[in-house]
Write a protein that holds these residues in place. Structure first.
Motif, PDB file in Angstrom:
ATOM      1  N   GLY A 179       0.754  -1.245   0.000  1.00  0.00           N
ATOM      2  CA  GLY A 179       0.000   0.000   0.000  1.00  0.00           C
ATOM      3  C   GLY A 179       0.783   1.292   0.000  1.00  0.00           C
ATOM      4  N   SER A 180       2.068   1.254   0.344  1.00  0.00           N
ATOM      5  CA  SER A 180       2.854   2.495   0.305  1.00  0.00           C
ATOM      6  C   SER A 180       3.218   2.876  -1.121  1.00  0.00           C
ATOM      7  N   MET A 181       3.011   1.947  -2.060  1.00  0.00           N
ATOM      8  CA  MET A 181       3.353   2.164  -3.478  1.00  0.00           C
ATOM      9  C   MET A 181       4.820   2.554  -3.655  1.00  0.00           C
ATOM     10  N   ASN A 182       5.626   2.274  -2.654  1.00  0.00           N
ATOM     11  CA  ASN A 182       7.067   2.546  -2.659  1.00  0.00           C
ATOM     12  C   ASN A 182       7.401   4.036  -2.666  1.00  0.00           C
ATOM     13  N   HIS A 183       6.410   4.885  -2.335  1.00  0.00           N
ATOM     14  CA  HIS A 183       6.742   6.321  -2.279  1.00  0.00           C
ATOM     15  C   HIS A 183       5.854   7.113  -1.323  1.00  0.00           C
ATOM     16  N   LEU A 184       4.700   6.567  -0.942  1.00  0.00           N
ATOM     17  CA  LEU A 184       3.803   7.324  -0.078  1.00  0.00           C
ATOM     18  C   LEU A 184       4.337   7.374   1.349  1.00  0.00           C
ATOM     19  N   MET A 185       4.216   8.527   1.996  1.00  0.00           N
ATOM     20  CA  MET A 185       4.641   8.717   3.377  1.00  0.00           C
ATOM     21  C   MET A 185       3.407   8.943   4.235  1.00  0.00           C
ATOM     22  N   GLN A 186       3.176   8.042   5.184  1.00  0.00           N
ATOM     23  CA  GLN A 186       1.989   8.154   6.008  1.00  0.00           C
ATOM     24  C   GLN A 186       2.122   9.240   7.074  1.00  0.00           C
ATOM     25  N   PRO A 187       1.007   9.901   7.408  1.00  0.00           N
ATOM     26  CA  PRO A 187       1.032  10.840   8.526  1.00  0.00           C
ATOM     27  C   PRO A 187       1.119  10.070   9.843  1.00  0.00           C
ATOM     28  N   THR A 188       1.388  10.755  10.911  1.00  0.00           N
ATOM     29  CA  THR A 188       1.312  10.118  12.227  1.00  0.00           C
ATOM     30  C   THR A 188      -0.144   9.740  12.500  1.00  0.00           C
ATOM     31  N   GLN A 189      -0.352   8.869  13.455  1.00  0.00           N
ATOM     32  CA  GLN A 189      -1.717   8.498  13.834  1.00  0.00           C
ATOM     33  C   GLN A 189      -2.518   9.730  14.236  1.00  0.00           C
ATOM     34  N   GLU A 190      -1.879  10.610  14.999  1.00  0.00           N
ATOM     35  CA  GLU A 190      -2.577  11.810  15.473  1.00  0.00           C
ATOM     36  C   GLU A 190      -2.973  12.707  14.308  1.00  0.00           C
ATOM     37  N   GLN A 191      -2.067  12.877  13.346  1.00  0.00           N
ATOM     38  CA  GLN A 191      -2.376  13.741  12.211  1.00  0.00           C
ATOM     39  C   GLN A 191      -3.436  13.117  11.317  1.00  0.00           C
ATOM     40  N   PHE A 192      -3.416  11.803  11.179  1.00  0.00           N
ATOM     41  CA  PHE A 192      -4.463  11.109  10.426  1.00  0.00           C
ATOM     42  C   PHE A 192      -5.831  11.400  11.040  1.00  0.00           C
ATOM     43  N   GLU A 193      -5.908  11.321  12.353  1.00  0.00           N
ATOM     44  CA  GLU A 193      -7.172  11.622  13.043  1.00  0.00           C
ATOM     45  C   GLU A 193      -7.581  13.072  12.835  1.00  0.00           C
ATOM     46  N   ASN A 194      -6.619  13.993  12.913  1.00  0.00           N
ATOM     47  CA  ASN A 194      -6.922  15.408  12.692  1.00  0.00           C
ATOM     48  C   ASN A 194      -7.462  15.636  11.283  1.00  0.00           C
ATOM     49  N   ASN A 195      -6.820  15.015  10.299  1.00  0.00           N
ATOM     50  CA  ASN A 195      -7.239  15.185   8.905  1.00  0.00           C
ATOM     51  C   ASN A 195      -8.620  14.586   8.663  1.00  0.00           C
ATOM     52  N   LEU A 196      -8.873  13.424   9.283  1.00  0.00           N
ATOM     53  CA  LEU A 196     -10.184  12.791   9.128  1.00  0.00           C
ATOM     54  C   LEU A 196     -11.276  13.650   9.757  1.00  0.00           C
ATOM     55  N   ALA A 197     -11.003  14.169  10.937  1.00  0.00           N
ATOM     56  CA  ALA A 197     -11.998  15.021  11.606  1.00  0.00           C
ATOM     57  C   ALA A 197     -12.306  16.256  10.771  1.00  0.00           C
ATOM     58  N   GLN A 198     -11.270  16.830  10.166  1.00  0.00           N
ATOM     59  CA  GLN A 198     -11.493  18.005   9.322  1.00  0.00           C
ATOM     60  C   GLN A 198     -12.343  17.642   8.102  1.00  0.00           C
ATOM     61  N   SER A 199     -12.062  16.479   7.492  1.00  0.00           N
ATOM     62  CA  SER A 199     -12.836  16.049   6.319  1.00  0.00           C
ATOM     63  C   SER A 199     -14.313  15.871   6.672  1.00  0.00           C
ATOM     64  N   LEU A 200     -14.574  15.279   7.834  1.00  0.00           N
ATOM     65  CA  LEU A 200     -15.956  15.075   8.259  1.00  0.00           C
ATOM     66  C   LEU A 200     -16.650  16.402   8.557  1.00  0.00           C
ATOM     67  N   ALA A 201     -15.902  17.331   9.134  1.00  0.00           N
ATOM     68  CA  ALA A 201     -16.489  18.620   9.510  1.00  0.00           C
ATOM     69  C   ALA A 201     -16.936  19.432   8.298  1.00  0.00           C
ATOM     70  N   LYS A 202     -16.339  19.170   7.153  1.00  0.00           N
ATOM     71  CA  LYS A 202     -16.669  19.914   5.933  1.00  0.00           C
ATOM     72  C   LYS A 202     -17.963  19.432   5.288  1.00  0.00           C
ATOM     73  N   LEU A 203     -18.481  18.285   5.744  1.00  0.00           N
ATOM     74  CA  LEU A 203     -19.616  17.662   5.083  1.00  0.00           C
ATOM     75  C   LEU A 203     -20.931  17.995   5.770  1.00  0.00           C
ATOM     76  N   ASP A 204     -22.008  17.857   4.999  1.00  0.00           N
ATOM     77  CA  ASP A 204     -23.356  18.055   5.517  1.00  0.00           C
ATOM     78  C   ASP A 204     -23.783  16.783   6.249  1.00  0.00           C
ATOM     79  N   PRO A 205     -24.012  16.851   7.567  1.00  0.00           N
ATOM     80  CA  PRO A 205     -24.357  15.650   8.329  1.00  0.00           C
ATOM     81  C   PRO A 205     -25.736  15.087   8.003  1.00  0.00           C
ATOM     82  N   ASN A 206     -26.489  15.802   7.195  1.00  0.00           N
ATOM     83  CA  ASN A 206     -27.823  15.333   6.817  1.00  0.00           C
ATOM     84  C   ASN A 206     -27.842  14.633   5.460  1.00  0.00           C
TER      85      ASN A 206
END
Length: 346
Positions: free
Chosen positions: A179-206
């Motif tokens: 899954g790294s495709m030999n070049h992708l750099m993963q964020p830290t666990q904490e940053q992944f959570e921050n990014n996911l929370a931001q993505s969800l916050a941008k969406l209409d919950p309805n």
């Protein structure tokens, strides 16, 4: 003027403000508010030195040391703040909204900035992030065996105006041993959570939110437990693509990757593949028989996916068969099915 703001005020009313994170670079790298930039009051080493002084000699000695360290830095701080916020309106925070952001807010205010200091600092932001995963969301999952083109399908759904969260993009990983495709750099666990929370916050919950069905781990990033539990309980639309079409898709995606990378990734799952199957897969890689390599490893991934599918709640899976990989056509067909299902309730 210095204004104290809550995390909700910062992310809503003042969302357009540049955010200046004055924590040390190591703290920022571990996790930060998406879009914030780092203007550290102290280097990593200086922060450690101030911390030791605070512990051994008390607050007053640590504050004096902090001023000694930053004495020649203040004009640089102000110039950088001007680069980021030429209109002189800026938000600042540190770990707990204490001395570091307070000092920076004071200096910027003295220069003429309108400063918004986050109450509780990054710590309160992290509390806000974790709270987002406890909420209920109208999720709709797309599933399918490896090579079914789920990522392209999600993109096609987004192009048709649907709300999409691409977990693999947020995790910078395709979710398999390769899954790294030999070049992708993963964020830290904490940053992944921050990014996911931001993505969800941008969406209409309805409105429904489309995601790809994932295991609990995407590479080294773990989907927050409460959110992943919700993913396991919501409806899954399972895409079925003929085996050889999936092989062709994966050859196009992975076939040009470095052979030593592919062999090493295959070696990491040898216990699950089995020694003979691993041997055949590695030989196919070395001999540039990429379709044969894909066929060998798909036997394992297909079996694993089928097991996960069978463990889902009864009646929660709707299967759709396609004999093509045109993502736009697939998306249109799926939306028709969903609309019909919602209309009839069947």
């Amino acid at each position: 003027m210095v204004h104290k703001v809550t995390i909700n005020e910062l992310l809503t009313t003042h969302a357009a403000l540049p955010i200046m994170d004055v924590r040390a670079p190591a703290e920022f790298s571990h996790g930060h508010i998406p879009g914030a930039y780092n203007l550290p009051l102290f280097t990593n080493e200086e922060r450690a030195q101030v911390g030791i002084t605070y512990k051994e000699q008390g607050r007053d000695a640590a504050v004096l040391l902090g001023f000694d360290i930053t004495g020649q830095k203040w004009s640089g701080f102000i110039k950088e703040a001007l680069n980021q916020a030429p209109g002189k309106k800026i938000a600042v925070h540190c770990w707990r909204g204490g001395m570091r952001s307070g000092a920076m807010a004071w200096a910027l205010d003295f220069y003429g900035f309108d400063v918004y200091q986050l109450e509780g600092g990054y710590k309160t932001y992290r509390k806000h992030v974790l709270e987002q995963f406890e909420k209920a969301y109208p999720l709709q999952l797309i599933g399918g065996m490896t090579g079914s083109g789920k990522t392209l399908l999600l993109q096609a759904l987004r192009n048709k105006g649907e709300q999409v969260v691409d977990l693999e993009d947020l995790a910078q990983h395709r979710g398999s041993s390769y899954g790294s495709m030999n070049h992708l750099m993963q964020p830290t666990q904490e940053q992944f959570e921050n990014n996911l929370a931001q993505s969800l916050a941008k969406l209409d919950p309805n409105r429904r939110i489309w995601l790809e069905d994932e295991s609990a781990m995407i590479g080294k990033c773990s989907i927050p437990r409460s959110f992943w539990k919700q993913m396991r309980e919501v409806p899954l639309l399972n895409i079925s693509i003929p085996f050889e079409q999936r092989v062709n898709t994966l050859v196009a995606e992975y076939g040009s990757l470095d052979k030593s990378f592919l062999a090493a990734c295959t070696g990491r799952i040898w216990k699950r593949l089995g020694p003979e199957q691993t041997k055949r897969a590695v030989a196919a890689i070395q001999e540039d028989r990429m379709a044969d390599f894909i066929r060998e490893v798909l036997r394992y991934y297909d079996k694993t996916y089928t097991t996960g599918l069978n463990n889902r709640p009864p009646g929660s899976v709707m299967s759709v068969d396609f004999d093509h990989t045109d993502a736009a056509e697939q998306a249109a067909h799926i939306l028709e099915l969903i609309a019909k299902h919602e209309h009839t309730g069947n």
